[in-house]
Design a protein around this motif. Structure first.
Motif, PDB file in Angstrom:
ATOM      1  N   VAL A 153       0.861  -1.180   0.000  1.00  0.00           N
ATOM      2  CA  VAL A 153       0.000   0.000   0.000  1.00  0.00           C
ATOM      3  C   VAL A 153       0.899   1.232   0.000  1.00  0.00           C
ATOM      4  CG1 VAL A 153      -1.718   1.301   1.310  1.00  0.00           C
ATOM      5  CG2 VAL A 153      -1.846  -1.203   1.205  1.00  0.00           C
ATOM      6  N   ASP A 162      -2.585   5.627  -2.822  1.00  0.00           N
ATOM      7  CA  ASP A 162      -3.852   4.917  -2.689  1.00  0.00           C
ATOM      8  C   ASP A 162      -4.912   5.740  -1.966  1.00  0.00           C
ATOM      9  OD1 ASP A 162      -2.937   2.567  -3.985  1.00  0.00           O
ATOM     10  OD2 ASP A 162      -1.942   1.928  -2.146  1.00  0.00           O
ATOM     11  N   SER A 163      -4.480   6.757  -1.224  1.00  0.00           N
ATOM     12  CA  SER A 163      -5.443   7.563  -0.472  1.00  0.00           C
ATOM     13  C   SER A 163      -5.256   9.065  -0.666  1.00  0.00           C
ATOM     14  CB  SER A 163      -5.335   7.239   1.026  1.00  0.00           C
ATOM     15  OG  SER A 163      -4.017   7.453   1.496  1.00  0.00           O
ATOM     16  N   THR A 164      -4.271   9.456  -1.481  1.00  0.00           N
ATOM     17  CA  THR A 164      -3.977  10.875  -1.664  1.00  0.00           C
ATOM     18  C   THR A 164      -4.114  11.263  -3.134  1.00  0.00           C
ATOM     19  OG1 THR A 164      -2.377  10.772   0.155  1.00  0.00           O
ATOM     20  CG2 THR A 164      -2.275  12.696  -1.301  1.00  0.00           C
ATOM     21  N   ASP A 222      -3.683   4.154  -9.815  1.00  0.00           N
ATOM     22  CA  ASP A 222      -4.514   2.953  -9.716  1.00  0.00           C
ATOM     23  C   ASP A 222      -3.741   1.734 -10.216  1.00  0.00           C
ATOM     24  OD1 ASP A 222      -6.667   4.307  -8.689  1.00  0.00           O
ATOM     25  OD2 ASP A 222      -7.840   4.304 -10.547  1.00  0.00           O
TER      26      ASP A 222
END
Length: 217
Positions: A50, A54-56, A177
């Motif tokens: 991870v 993945d989150s930013t 992605d």
């Protein structure tokens, strides 16, 4: 950062475990223990860490590395390698020790995915770019009325003999992605237009979803 294992690992690891199992069944414990390193190594190859991407969210002007590895070429598109047209090219070589999960270098809609079977030259050789098994993915993204295109190419090498592409035309992707993987040593080429200022050079190391390859001017 947490690490998961891609689903492609388990069939390969099961096959890799057979020699160790046979050795154990015939009483050769030391041999079995040594051979057990093979399936463990296979599972490690398919690790999928991870990462912050993945989150930013990422700015629309950045093109990020789609793969971990070492930059072999960063500059004008090479004859016989780059698609028709005016392109800049970044080529990244992945050794068997690199993470092989691939990520999209830019946001946009997938307009084309083209798979081509081929040979298995070592991925660091020039001819691997146009003779080896590969998959070309084309992205299109409109920013402020400007349509931007990026093409990236998964290429398998001497040891890696299978491209896994998990996107199709019509898919909408966000920079970073996951789009697939290449098995056991390979190469990734990224093609961007002249309007992108390159930020890497030959010899640089890249981290998928983190290293900036270029910026739109």
């Amino acid at each position: 950062m947490p690490v998961t294992i891609d689903r492609e690992a388990w069939p390969a690891a099961a096959v890799g475990a057979v020699p160790a199992l046979l050795a154990a069944l015939t009483g050769r414990r030391r041999t079995a223990l040594a051979l057990a390193a093979l399936p463990v190594g296979i599972v490690a190859f398919f690790r999928d860490p991870v990462r912050p991407i993945d989150s930013t969210p990422v700015a629309d002007d950045l093109v990020l590395a789609p793969a971990d590895g070492k930059v072999m070429h960063a500059g004008p598109g090479q004859d016989g390698v780059a698609p028709p047209g005016d392109w800049q090219q970044i080529s990244i070589f992945l050794s068997v020790f690199d993470v092989h999960i691939n990520r999209t270098p830019y946001s946009g809609t997938v307009t084309d995915v083209t798979y081509r079977p081929g040979k298995w030259h070592a991925a660091y050789k020039f001819e691997s770019a146009f003779e080896n098994e590969r998959s070309d993915i084309t992205l299109s993204h409109t920013v402020g009325g400007e349509t931007r295109s990026v093409i990236f190419r998964q290429i398998v090498g001497l040891v890696a003999r299978r491209v896994v592409t998990r996107v199709k035309a019509g898919d909408v992707l966000r920079t970073g992605d996951r789009i697939g993987l290449m098995k056991f040593g390979s190469r990734m080429d990224v093609f961007v237009p002249p309007g992108v200022e390159l930020a890497v050079k030959a010899g640089d190391r890249t981290v998928a979803g983190e290293t900036v390859l270029g910026r739109w001017r």
